[in-house]
Design a protein around this motif. Structure first.
Motif, PDB file in Angstrom:
ATOM      1  N   GLY A  45       0.852  -1.185   0.000  1.00 14.17           N
ATOM      2  CA  GLY A  45       0.000   0.000   0.000  1.00 14.17           C
ATOM      3  C   GLY A  45       0.887   1.234   0.000  1.00 14.17           C
ATOM      4  O   GLY A  45       1.736   1.391  -0.863  1.00 14.17           O
ATOM      5  N   LYS A  65       0.751  -0.901  -6.288  1.00 13.91           N
ATOM      6  CA  LYS A  65       0.111  -0.257  -5.132  1.00 13.91           C
ATOM      7  C   LYS A  65      -1.354  -0.655  -4.977  1.00 13.91           C
ATOM      8  O   LYS A  65      -2.163  -0.469  -5.880  1.00 13.91           O
ATOM      9  N   ASN A  66      -1.642  -1.234  -3.821  1.00 14.72           N
ATOM     10  CA  ASN A  66      -3.015  -1.580  -3.476  1.00 14.72           C
ATOM     11  C   ASN A  66      -3.052  -1.873  -1.977  1.00 14.72           C
ATOM     12  O   ASN A  66      -2.180  -2.578  -1.463  1.00 14.72           O
ATOM     13  N   GLU A  67      -4.042  -1.313  -1.276  1.00 14.19           N
ATOM     14  CA  GLU A  67      -4.125  -1.514   0.175  1.00 14.19           C
ATOM     15  C   GLU A  67      -4.229  -2.987   0.544  1.00 14.19           C
ATOM     16  O   GLU A  67      -3.774  -3.397   1.610  1.00 14.19           O
ATOM     17  N   GLN A  68      -4.820  -3.785  -0.315  1.00  9.76           N
ATOM     18  CA  GLN A  68      -4.968  -5.211  -0.023  1.00  9.76           C
ATOM     19  C   GLN A  68      -3.632  -5.965  -0.120  1.00  9.76           C
ATOM     20  O   GLN A  68      -3.545  -7.120   0.272  1.00  9.76           O
ATOM     21  N   LEU A  69      -2.620  -5.288  -0.658  1.00 11.63           N
ATOM     22  CA  LEU A  69      -1.294  -5.906  -0.773  1.00 11.63           C
ATOM     23  C   LEU A  69      -0.346  -5.430   0.331  1.00 11.63           C
ATOM     24  O   LEU A  69       0.850  -5.693   0.277  1.00 11.63           O
ATOM     25  N   GLU A  70      -0.894  -4.731   1.315  1.00 10.39           N
ATOM     26  CA  GLU A  70      -0.056  -4.247   2.419  1.00 10.39           C
ATOM     27  C   GLU A  70       0.622  -5.420   3.125  1.00 10.39           C
ATOM     28  O   GLU A  70       1.804  -5.359   3.473  1.00 10.39           O
ATOM     29  N   SER A  80       1.493 -10.431  -9.432  1.00 13.94           N
ATOM     30  CA  SER A  80       1.877  -9.032  -9.638  1.00 13.94           C
ATOM     31  C   SER A  80       3.333  -8.896 -10.056  1.00 13.94           C
ATOM     32  O   SER A  80       3.676  -8.114 -10.945  1.00 13.94           O
ATOM     33  N   ASN A 177      -1.341   0.165 -10.658  1.00 10.56           N
ATOM     34  CA  ASN A 177      -2.535  -0.225  -9.900  1.00 10.56           C
ATOM     35  C   ASN A 177      -3.088  -1.518 -10.476  1.00 10.56           C
ATOM     36  O   ASN A 177      -3.645  -1.515 -11.581  1.00 10.56           O
ATOM     37  N   PRO A 178      -2.898  -2.625  -9.778  1.00  9.43           N
ATOM     38  CA  PRO A 178      -3.357  -3.906 -10.312  1.00  9.43           C
ATOM     39  C   PRO A 178      -4.876  -3.991 -10.373  1.00  9.43           C
ATOM     40  O   PRO A 178      -5.579  -3.305  -9.621  1.00  9.43           O
ATOM     41  N   ASP A 180      -7.988  -7.029 -10.801  1.00 12.14           N
ATOM     42  CA  ASP A 180      -8.485  -8.048  -9.875  1.00 12.14           C
ATOM     43  C   ASP A 180      -7.304  -8.804  -9.262  1.00 12.14           C
ATOM     44  O   ASP A 180      -6.450  -9.338  -9.974  1.00 12.14           O
ATOM     45  N   LEU A 181      -7.269  -8.844  -7.947  1.00 10.70           N
ATOM     46  CA  LEU A 181      -6.167  -9.487  -7.243  1.00 10.70           C
ATOM     47  C   LEU A 181      -6.469 -10.958  -6.969  1.00 10.70           C
ATOM     48  O   LEU A 181      -7.590 -11.314  -6.595  1.00 10.70           O
TER      49      LEU A 181
END
Length: 323
Positions: A45, A65-70, A80, A177-178, A180-181
Motif C-alpha cells: 500500500g 500499489k493496493n491496500e490489499q497488498l499491504e 503481480s 494499480n493492479p 483483480d487481485l
C-alpha cells in the motif's frame, strides 16, 4: 538491454526493509560488471521511504500499489511480480533471502521455468556470466553455482552484502494499480511471538554459548541485553541443546548478523558461528580459554569466567544509567 536486473524490495508495515537495500547495493555492483540496466519493484500500500531507494543507486522503481497488498499474499504477489518482470523484460531477478523471499522466489522460478540460486553469500562475473557462492552441508562448505537458463533468480543472504548510499538522488516511481487481485492466500493478522528484538535487525547483540553452562544462566545474557537495548543471541550448540529458541541462533545455520556491537559470552568461536557474525563493527568476547578462536576476530577480548565478568559489567552499566 541484455541481462537487465530487477530487484524485489520487501516492505513491512509501509517501510522498506534494510535487507532489500543490501540487495540493491549488491545488484548495483553486479550491474556495473555486466554493463546492464537495473530497476526495482515494491508491492504494498503506502510505502513511506520508497523514494529513498534512489540513495542506493536505484534510478527507477515500480510500485504495485493496493491496500490489499499491504500484507504478503503468495498468490497475489506472485502474479503481480510476474507482470512486472515481463513489463521490465528482466533477465535477472534478485531477492533478499528473508522469510518472504524464500517463499516468493521459488514460486517465481517455477512460473518462469528458470534456475534459482538461494542464500547467496558472494557473487562475481566471469566471461559475462554470474558465479554465485552459497553455503552447503550446514555451512561446512561453499559451492559455486552458475545458472544456465535465460532468466535467472538469486536470493541474497541478509547482513552479508553491505547497503551503501551512493547519492542523494531519489528514485523515479512508476505506480502500477493492479486489477483483480488473486487473493487465494492472504495474511489476515500478524502477531509477534514476543517483544524481543530480532537478532537479524538489531544494532547490538549479546550472545551466549556453551560456556553459560545451563539454560537458567541465560538470565545474565538477558539482563545485560536489556541494559544495552540489545537483542539476545545464541550459538548452535546452545540451540541444539534446547536452551534457546532457533530464532536467536547466530551462524551459517542460523542468522547472519552485522550489528555495531556484538558481545560473545562463553562462545568458543566455531567457524560456522564466526561466519555468521564476523562482519560486526565491534566484537567483544569473554571466554576462559585464551586460545578460543573467537579471540582471533575480537576487537576486545577478556580471558576470564563469564560468571564473574558479566555480573561486573551489569553493575557498572547500572551505575552509569543511574548517574
Amino acid at each position: 538491454m541484455a541481462n537487465k536486473i530487477l530487484v524485489f524490495l520487501e516492505q513491512r508495515q509501509g517501510q522498506i526493509k534494510k535487507s532489500s537495500y543490501e540487495a540493491v547495493s549488491a545488484s548495483i555492483a553486479l550491474s556495473q560488471n555486466l554493463n546492464s540496466e537495473i530497476e526495482g519493484v515494491v508491492i504494498g500500500g503506502e510505502v513511506e521511504n520508497v523514494r529513498l531507494a534512489g540513495n542506493y543507486g536505484l534510478k527507477k522503481l515500480y510500485h504495485i500499489k493496493n491496500e490489499q497488498l499491504e500484507n504478503y499474499s503468495s498468490s497475489a504477489y506472485t502474479d503481480s511480480l510476474l507482470e512486472i518482470i515481463n513489463t521490465a523484460d528482466a533477465q535477472i531477478i534478485v531477492f533478499s533471502s528473508t522469510s518472504m523471499g524464500k517463499d516468493l522466489a521459488p514460486r517465481i522460478a517455477a512460473k518462469l521455468d528458470c534456475g534459482i540460486v538461494t542464500d547467496v553469500t558472494e557473487w562475481k562475473v566471469e566471461n559475462g556470466e554470474i558465479i554465485a557462492t552459497r553455503p552447503v552441508y550446514a555451512g561446512k562448505a561453499l559451492t559455486d553455482v552458475k545458472v544456465k537458463s535465460e532468466k535467472k533468480i538469486f536470493t541474497l543472504r541478509p547482513n552479508v552484502f553491505k547497503a551503501e548510499k551512493i547519492s542523494e538522488q531519489e528514485a523515479e516511481i512508476e505506480v502500477k494499480n493492479p486489477g483483480d487481485l488473486n487473493l487465494k492466500t492472504r495474511v489476515v493478522d500478524i502477531k509477534k511471538s514476543d517483544t524481543k528484538l530480532d537478532v537479524a535487525e538489531a544494532d547490538i547483540i549479546v550472545s551466549g554459548g556453551r560456556g553459560m553452562k545451563a539454560p537458567e544462566n541465560f538470565k545474565l545474557i538477558e539482563e545485560l541485553a536489556d541494559l544495552l537495548g540489545a537483542a539476545t543471541g545464541a550459538s548452535r550448540a546452545v540451540v541444539d541443546a534446547g536452551w534457546r529458541p532457533h530464532s536467536e541462533q547466530v551462524g551459517q545455520t542460523g542468522k547472519t548478523v552485522s550489528p555495531t556491537l556484538y558481545i560473545a559470552l562463553g562462545i568458543s568461536g566455531a567457524i560456522q558461528h564466526l561466519a555468521g557474525m564476523r562482519s560486526s563493527k565491534y566484537i567483544v568476547a569473554v571466554n576462559k580459554d585464551k586460545d578460543a578462536p573467537i579471540f582471533q576476530i575480537a576487537d576486545y577480548g577478556i580471558v576470564g569466567d563469564v560468571f564473574e565478568i558479566v555480573p561486573a559489567m551489569i553493575e557498572e552499566l547500572k551505575k552509569i544509567k543511574n548517574n
